[in-house]
Design an enzyme around this catalytic site. Structure first.
Site, PDB file in Angstrom:
ATOM      1  N   ASP A 293       0.851  -1.193   0.000  1.00 54.17           N
ATOM      2  CA  ASP A 293       0.000   0.000   0.000  1.00 54.17           C
ATOM      3  C   ASP A 293       0.888   1.246   0.000  1.00 54.17           C
ATOM      4  O   ASP A 293       1.916   1.294   0.703  1.00 54.17           O
ATOM      5  CB  ASP A 293      -0.903   0.000   1.237  1.00 54.17           C
ATOM      6  CG  ASP A 293      -1.857   1.180   1.250  1.00 54.17           C
ATOM      7  OD1 ASP A 293      -2.902   1.085   0.578  1.00 54.17           O
ATOM      8  OD2 ASP A 293      -1.544   2.191   1.917  1.00 54.17           O
ATOM      9  N   ASN A 301      -2.937  12.580  -2.889  1.00 56.11           N
ATOM     10  CA  ASN A 301      -3.931  12.736  -3.947  1.00 56.11           C
ATOM     11  C   ASN A 301      -4.711  14.039  -3.770  1.00 56.11           C
ATOM     12  O   ASN A 301      -4.989  14.746  -4.745  1.00 56.11           O
ATOM     13  CB  ASN A 301      -4.886  11.537  -3.927  1.00 56.11           C
ATOM     14  CG  ASN A 301      -5.355  11.140  -5.315  1.00 56.11           C
ATOM     15  OD1 ASN A 301      -4.665  11.374  -6.301  1.00 56.11           O
ATOM     16  ND2 ASN A 301      -6.526  10.543  -5.394  1.00 56.11           N
ATOM     17  N   ASP A 310      -2.566   9.411 -10.193  1.00 53.53           N
ATOM     18  CA  ASP A 310      -2.555   8.295 -11.147  1.00 53.53           C
ATOM     19  C   ASP A 310      -1.143   8.004 -11.644  1.00 53.53           C
ATOM     20  O   ASP A 310      -0.764   6.841 -11.843  1.00 53.53           O
ATOM     21  CB  ASP A 310      -3.465   8.611 -12.337  1.00 53.53           C
ATOM     22  CG  ASP A 310      -4.940   8.466 -11.987  1.00 53.53           C
ATOM     23  OD1 ASP A 310      -5.241   7.919 -10.911  1.00 53.53           O
ATOM     24  OD2 ASP A 310      -5.789   8.893 -12.801  1.00 53.53           O
ATOM     25  N   GLU A 337      -4.832   2.414  -4.154  1.00 54.21           N
ATOM     26  CA  GLU A 337      -3.373   2.420  -4.108  1.00 54.21           C
ATOM     27  C   GLU A 337      -2.816   1.131  -3.507  1.00 54.21           C
ATOM     28  O   GLU A 337      -1.648   1.066  -3.137  1.00 54.21           O
ATOM     29  CB  GLU A 337      -2.879   3.624  -3.297  1.00 54.21           C
ATOM     30  CG  GLU A 337      -3.115   3.551  -1.798  1.00 54.21           C
ATOM     31  CD  GLU A 337      -4.510   3.983  -1.376  1.00 54.21           C
ATOM     32  OE1 GLU A 337      -4.705   4.244  -0.181  1.00 54.21           O
ATOM     33  OE2 GLU A 337      -5.419   4.067  -2.240  1.00 54.21           O
TER      34      GLU A 337
END
Length: 422
Positions: A293, A301, A310, A337
């Site tokens: 992760d 983000n 992304d 993620e």
């Protein structure tokens, strides 16, 4: 675009096959017509020359009607016809030369019997309504049979059944030619009316030219033409099959892989895991599950935006994929993620080394994370679970949960680290 390319290849293949087939078909027809017209005219010309070279009187005509086949061989008129065709170079392709006359119904001597059907290729009871008044076997092999065995031809062999083309020419006293397939083989027959010296209609003087050689030649041409069409077609089919197979594989790969990262989708890696459970049955077989992760990704983000987020997932996903596939494992995107991997036949130590390699490579990217107070760069936390078959059956759901718990322990213990199941 790729799909259109495959369509164009297939379309070109179909068109090529159609055009090639049509060309072969028309070539065959053209060769038949050209050859038969040429040989037919030659046969008529030779028959005309023979008619002008032979004189038969009314008296000789009556004698010819009565003599046997063996007597015919020694007949003066028959010898004249034989000399004309067997001793002259232009006639070397001639098979038979003859004069044929139609018999009146009351003069018919023979009919096709059961034993004759394969020879005459006619129904039983068909009248043999034609007589060979003169009959010259130009072919050397056939002529030798008669010389060596005078009984080779019987009296019945002097008689034949007039086919429809011959009847038309005979009744109209007209010259013509046609392709003939009778008891004597395949030939092109050219026929010209012949009359006695006194003007009485005798019948038709015919010349048969070999057509077997032509059929052999034509078949060779068609065979070569077919190969010229078939070989490129086969090449096109191989090319099409290759690209079609490649396209289907790409489409299947696209359907089974995450568009952003290239990692396998949930449907694929779950199926892969089930296959491994069925495959790994020995006591010392192993299966390892890895969960990874991106640390503090939500904050990243929110701060940098989804497009930047992304890009990060794509870069880290690439590292994850390369490391796992290097070990013949199956890397997948678990969601957002998070990443997951299944690797058969490695133990916990080997799995930990792989995880450390992934973690270090992500750190080396030095992806700036300004909201991160500790490292200022993006990192990953990884959890790993490994099990040997002798320890019990592989239950994928349980192994994922254990790897996930190890992952969250890595989060609690400072992030940017690897933790094993407990």
């Amino acid at each position: 675009m790729k799909q259109e390319r495959y369509f164009y290849i297939l379309f070109a293949l179909i068109i090529y096959l159609l055009v090639g087939t049509v060309c072969i078909f028309h070539t065959s027809i053209w060769m038949d017509e050209h050859y038969f017209n040429l040989m037919g005219e030659n046969a008529i010309n030779m028959a005309t020359l023979a008619v002008n070279s032979i004189e038969i009187t009314d008296e000789e005509l009556e004698d010819l009607k009565k003599i046997s086949f063996n007597e015919l061989v020694e007949n003066k008129n028959n010898k004249e016809l034989s000399n004309l065709f067997t001793k002259t170079e232009p006639y070397k392709n001639v098979k038979y030369a003859y004069i044929i006359r139609k018999l009146e119904d009351n003069n018919i001597k023979y009919y096709v019997k059961n034993i004759d059907t394969s020879f005459y290729k006619l129904p039983i009871g068909t009248p043999l309504d034609g007589i060979w008044l003169l009959d010259v076997i130009v072919n050397e092999q056939e002529r030798r049979k008669v010389i060596e065995d005078p009984e080779y031809y019987t009296d019945k062999n002097r008689y034949t059944h007039l086919n429809e083309q011959t009847k038309i020419l005979y009744n109209k006293q007209k010259s013509g030619y046609f392709v003939n397939n009778d008891e004597w083989g395949n030939q092109i027959s050219g026929m010209v009316p012949i009359y006695t010296k006194e003007g009485q209609y005798i019948g038709l003087l015919g010349v048969d030219i070999y057509s077997e050689d032509f059929y052999s030649y034509r078949n060779n041409i068609i065979w070569i033409s077919t190969l010229l069409v078939a070989i490129p077609s086969l090449i096109l089919m191989v090319i099409f099959s290759y690209f079609h197979f490649k396209y289907k594989k790409e489409m299947k790969d696209i359907a089974l892989r995450d568009e952003l990262t290239g990692l396998y989708t949930r449907a694929y890696y779950q199926d892969y895991a089930k296959q491994q459970v069925d495959k790994l049955r020995r006591a010392d077989d192993r299966l390892t599950v890895i969960m990874a992760d991106i640390d503090d990704f939500k904050a990243y983000n929110d701060y940098y935006g989804h497009l930047k987020g992304d890009e990060v997932i794509k870069h880290i996903g690439k590292i994850f994929r390369e490391e796992i596939e290097l070990q013949n494992g199956c890397p997948g995107r678990y969601g957002g993620e998070e990443f997951i991997a299944f690797i058969p036949q490695i133990d916990i130590e080997e799995g930990t080394q792989i995880c450390e390699s992934i973690r270090e490579k992500v750190s080396s990217l030095m992806l700036l994370h300004e909201t991160e107070q500790e490292s200022k760069y993006l990192t990953v936390s990884i959890g790993i679970c490994s099990k040997m078959r002798r320890e019990g059956p592989f239950v994928i759901k349980d192994m994922i949960e254990k790897a996930d718990k190890a992952l969250y322990r890595a989060k609690r213990e400072g992030k940017n680290c690897v933790r094993r199941e407990q």
